[in-house]
Design an enzyme around this catalytic site. Structure first.
Site, mmCIF file in Angstrom:
data_model
loop_
_atom_site.group_PDB
_atom_site.id
_atom_site.type_symbol
_atom_site.label_atom_id
_atom_site.label_comp_id
_atom_site.label_asym_id
_atom_site.label_seq_id
_atom_site.Cartn_x
_atom_site.Cartn_y
_atom_site.Cartn_z
ATOM 1 N N ASP A 248 0.813 -1.212 0.000
ATOM 2 C CA ASP A 248 0.000 0.000 0.000
ATOM 3 C C ASP A 248 0.844 1.258 0.000
ATOM 4 O O ASP A 248 2.025 1.215 0.276
ATOM 5 C CB ASP A 248 -0.791 0.059 1.323
ATOM 6 C CG ASP A 248 -2.061 -0.735 1.244
ATOM 7 O OD1 ASP A 248 -2.430 -1.135 0.143
ATOM 8 O OD2 ASP A 248 -2.669 -0.929 2.306
ATOM 9 N N LYS A 270 -3.381 3.232 -2.139
ATOM 10 C CA LYS A 270 -4.600 4.021 -2.183
ATOM 11 C C LYS A 270 -4.332 5.381 -1.574
ATOM 12 O O LYS A 270 -3.966 5.468 -0.416
ATOM 13 C CB LYS A 270 -5.687 3.354 -1.349
ATOM 14 C CG LYS A 270 -6.090 2.006 -1.828
ATOM 15 C CD LYS A 270 -7.088 1.455 -0.853
ATOM 16 C CE LYS A 270 -7.139 -0.049 -0.916
ATOM 17 N NZ LYS A 270 -7.794 -0.618 0.236
ATOM 18 N N GLY A 301 0.059 -0.843 5.823
ATOM 19 C CA GLY A 301 0.529 0.069 6.868
ATOM 20 C C GLY A 301 -0.171 -0.228 8.182
ATOM 21 O O GLY A 301 -1.328 -0.652 8.209
ATOM 22 N N GLY A 302 0.530 -0.034 9.286
ATOM 23 C CA GLY A 302 -0.077 -0.215 10.614
ATOM 24 C C GLY A 302 -0.456 -1.646 10.878
ATOM 25 O O GLY A 302 0.323 -2.575 10.630
ATOM 26 N N ILE A 306 -6.981 -2.942 11.599
ATOM 27 C CA ILE A 306 -7.494 -1.657 12.113
ATOM 28 C C ILE A 306 -7.594 -0.694 10.939
ATOM 29 O O ILE A 306 -6.564 -0.245 10.399
ATOM 30 C CB ILE A 306 -6.608 -1.114 13.245
ATOM 31 C CG1 ILE A 306 -6.695 -2.089 14.427
ATOM 32 C CG2 ILE A 306 -7.048 0.293 13.664
ATOM 33 C CD1 ILE A 306 -6.033 -1.674 15.684
ATOM 34 N N ALA A 332 -1.187 2.820 13.814
ATOM 35 C CA ALA A 332 -0.750 4.224 13.855
ATOM 36 C C ALA A 332 -1.010 4.844 15.230
ATOM 37 O O ALA A 332 -0.195 5.623 15.721
ATOM 38 C CB ALA A 332 -1.467 5.012 12.767
ATOM 39 N N MET A 383 -7.643 8.889 9.452
ATOM 40 C CA MET A 383 -8.168 9.445 8.195
ATOM 41 C C MET A 383 -9.068 10.654 8.441
ATOM 42 O O MET A 383 -10.075 10.830 7.758
ATOM 43 C CB MET A 383 -8.967 8.377 7.431
ATOM 44 C CG MET A 383 -8.131 7.184 7.033
ATOM 45 S SD MET A 383 -9.105 5.863 6.348
ATOM 46 C CE MET A 383 -9.742 5.058 7.795
ATOM 47 N N GLY A 412 3.849 10.003 11.422
ATOM 48 C CA GLY A 412 4.375 9.578 12.709
ATOM 49 C C GLY A 412 5.371 8.433 12.609
ATOM 50 O O GLY A 412 5.247 7.562 11.758
HETATM 51 C C1 LIG Z 1 -6.466 3.470 5.940
HETATM 52 S S1 LIG Z 1 -5.948 3.896 7.553
HETATM 53 C C2 LIG Z 1 -4.883 2.581 7.865
HETATM 54 C C3 LIG Z 1 -4.558 2.409 9.296
HETATM 55 C C4 LIG Z 1 -3.593 1.276 9.556
HETATM 56 N N1 LIG Z 1 -4.165 0.014 9.225
HETATM 57 C C5 LIG Z 1 -3.089 1.269 11.000
HETATM 58 O O1 LIG Z 1 -3.379 0.326 11.733
HETATM 59 O O2 LIG Z 1 -2.394 2.210 11.369
HETATM 60 C C6 LIG Z 1 -4.891 5.229 7.181
HETATM 61 C C7 LIG Z 1 -4.812 6.270 8.284
HETATM 62 O O3 LIG Z 1 -3.956 5.815 9.321
HETATM 63 C C8 LIG Z 1 -3.301 6.910 9.897
HETATM 64 N N2 LIG Z 1 -1.856 6.681 9.751
HETATM 65 C C9 LIG Z 1 -1.255 5.580 9.287
HETATM 66 N N3 LIG Z 1 0.083 5.692 9.368
HETATM 67 C C10 LIG Z 1 0.321 6.887 9.912
HETATM 68 C C11 LIG Z 1 1.500 7.612 10.256
HETATM 69 N N4 LIG Z 1 2.722 7.087 10.059
HETATM 70 N N5 LIG Z 1 1.376 8.842 10.799
HETATM 71 C C12 LIG Z 1 0.164 9.365 11.016
HETATM 72 N N6 LIG Z 1 -0.982 8.752 10.712
HETATM 73 C C13 LIG Z 1 -0.916 7.527 10.172
HETATM 74 C C14 LIG Z 1 -3.743 8.160 9.171
HETATM 75 O O4 LIG Z 1 -4.824 8.703 9.874
HETATM 76 C C15 LIG Z 1 -4.193 7.566 7.846
HETATM 77 O O5 LIG Z 1 -5.142 8.417 7.211
#
Ligand SMILES: C[S@@+](CC[C@H](N)C(=O)[O-])C[C@H]1O[C@@H](n2cnc3c(N)ncnc32)[C@H](O)[C@@H]1O
Length: 460
Positions: A248, A270, A301-302, A306, A332, A383, A412
């Site tokens: 991603d 995306k 990511g993350g 979640i 995150a 998001m 972050g």
């Molecule tokens: C589609 S969600 C995915 C979340 C991901 N699955 C997780 O567990 O972190 C994407 C959102 O996660 C947050 N996000 C993910 N990585 C981030 C980072 N390194 N710094 C800040 N926000 C982050 C932001 O709010 C972003 O819009």
């Protein structure tokens, strides 16, 4: 990458060292170990160096270096005198003739450098820093020395003996790779380390005769918020094992670097309103690759469960009968909060924490506003950047204090992390002022004030 590490075959190749002292001797040991025929030129040559030269079937010349000395067909040349002007001349003359040349401890006058070596022949590991820090390279070498058992050399040799038989029986290169990988994880390795070659050969023959082509599998892996050191050990292992990596936008480049180098990398990233591959397409892709026998790492990511749509992806795999594993990642909320110095809960300020998505559904986020307006609760908004102003307004309208602290954490845990702190009433106006861009996480709650004392990470 400013230099390219390669491995030179020097057996029976004529090489030259200019210089006859201890530094020259140290380089000579390596060249002779690699099988080179070594010539040495210097007015004075240490006895032990002369002995090495003789062992290698080379010749030594007790004289000053002359430009024409390089007219002989040398593979490579090392300038190792204690006279910088002579070393430079050797370099210039070698360059004219397109010879590989190294001037010891003089990077500008080198066409090649000698890396720090971990020798488990036939397995060799080299560490190079392009002259930036030989001490660091050597320190790293010491650490690797401790990590790589001496038996690795035997294992490499053993593998070499079986290589052509394995190739003849398993013609598909991907399948062959899986065969070797499984073998190196099996007890056979220990047998080779201990020199029990008869048993090891029997085990090998059996493994080969029982081999069946592997079935494809999907690893749904959470890559964490950005800092590669936040990967789990299991994530790293599967990333290095997968034949295909489907990743991603939120997977940071340094994390992608840790995937198997020759794995096929497929970007399905995306951006918020720009879905480069629609979710159904991603689901279908996973099934397709796995059904063709590939080990697929779906890197997200993350944490994949979640706000990551990981659940939908594995539902599709389940429906298609594809086997899968799920590896959680640091979400995150945890990563950003930790790196911003904001504990999400704290006995004095927040006894619960709620993760919310601010992703706009047809124009406005539908959130259970009344449930969100509690004094001792932390809200974490994923998001939420686009809808931030509306969300803050709605919280105030539903009874939250306008001066409730809010933190925005952008990118972050990465070197570009930025943290901006405000209140429900003014945070939206700070987005443009501080050039905050996605991905950004929003933390709302009294715990944000703790950052003043607890920020340990100076980024942002
Ligand atoms: C589609 S969600 C995915 C979340 C991901 N699955 C997780 O567990 O972190 C994407 C959102 O996660 C947050 N996000 C993910 N990585 C981030 C980072 N390194 N710094 C800040 N926000 C982050 C932001 O709010 C972003 O819009």
């Amino acid at each position: 990458m400013e230099i390219l590490p390669i491995s030179l075959k020097l057996q029976q190749q004529r090489c030259l060292i200019v210089g006859g002292g201890h530094i020259a001797y140290r380089k000579a040991i390596l060249l002779v170990k690699a099988g080179a025929i070594l010539d040495v030129i210097a007015p004075v040559i240490e006895d032990q160096l002369k002995t090495l030269v003789e062992q290698s079937q080379g010749a030594f010349y007790l004289k000053e270096f002359a430009d024409t000395d390089l007219d002989h067909a040398y593979r490579l040349v090392i300038a190792a005198t204690n006279n910088a002007a002579v070393n430079q001349r050797v370099f210039e003359q070698a360059e004219r003739r397109n010879l590989l040349v190294n001037s010891v401890d003089d990077i500008p006058n080198c066409r090649f450098m000698m890396p720090a070596i971990i020798d488990r022949s036939p397995l060799l590991i080299s560490v190079a820093s392009n002259g930036a820090s030989p001490v660091l390279s050597r320190q790293l070498r010491t650490q690797i020395e401790m990590l790589v058992p001496h038996g690795m050399g035997k294992l490499a040799e053993f593998s070499g003996e079986w290589r052509s038989r394995v190739k003849a029986q398993i013609s598909n290169p991907d399948e062959r790779r899986v065969f070797w990988e499984e073998l190196y994880l099996s007890p056979l390795k220990e047998q080779v380390f201990h020199g029990n070659l008869e048993i090891a050969n029997q085990m090998m023959a059996q493994a080969l005769s029982e081999w069946t082509a592997p079935k494809g599998e999907v690893y749904l892996v959470g890559a964490g918020p950005g800092d590669p050191e936040l990967l789990t050990l299991k994530a790293l292992r599967l990333m290095q094992q997968a034949d295909v990596v489907i990743y991603d936008r939120l997977v940071s480049p340094p994390i992608l670097e840790l995937c198997r180098r020759d794995a096929e990398k497929v970007y399905v990233g995306k951006a918020r309103s720009n879905h480069s591959v629609p979710q159904e397409g991603i689901n279908a892709l996973l099934v397709e690759y796995a059904q063709s026998g590939k080990r697929v790492c779906r890197l997200k990511g993350g944490d994949p469960f979640i706000f990551g749509r990981g659940g939908e992806e594995i539902q599709e795999l389940f429906a298609s009968g594809v086997s899968f594993q799920v590896v959680p990642g640091i979400t995150a909320a945890s990563g950003c909060a930790a790196y911003a110095g904001i504990p999400l809960t704290h006995r004095d300020y927040a006894q619960s924490v709620r993760f919310l998505t601010g992703h706009l559904k047809e124009g406005s986020p539908e959130l259970p506003w009344n449930e969100l307006v509690y004094e001792n609760q932390t809200l974490v908004l994923y998001m939420g950047l686009v809808g931030l102003e509306h969300i803050c307004q709605q919280l105030i309208v539903h009874g939250q204090r306008p001066d409730m602290p809010v933190a925005l954490i952008s990118k972050g845990t990465t070197p570009e992390q930025k943290v901006v702190v405000g209140t429900l009433s003014d945070i939206a106006s700070k987005v443009a002022e501080y050039h905050i861009h996605a991905p950004t996480l929003t933390i709302i709650g009294e715990v944000v004030n703790l950052r003043e004392q607890l920020k340990w990470n100076e980024r942002g």
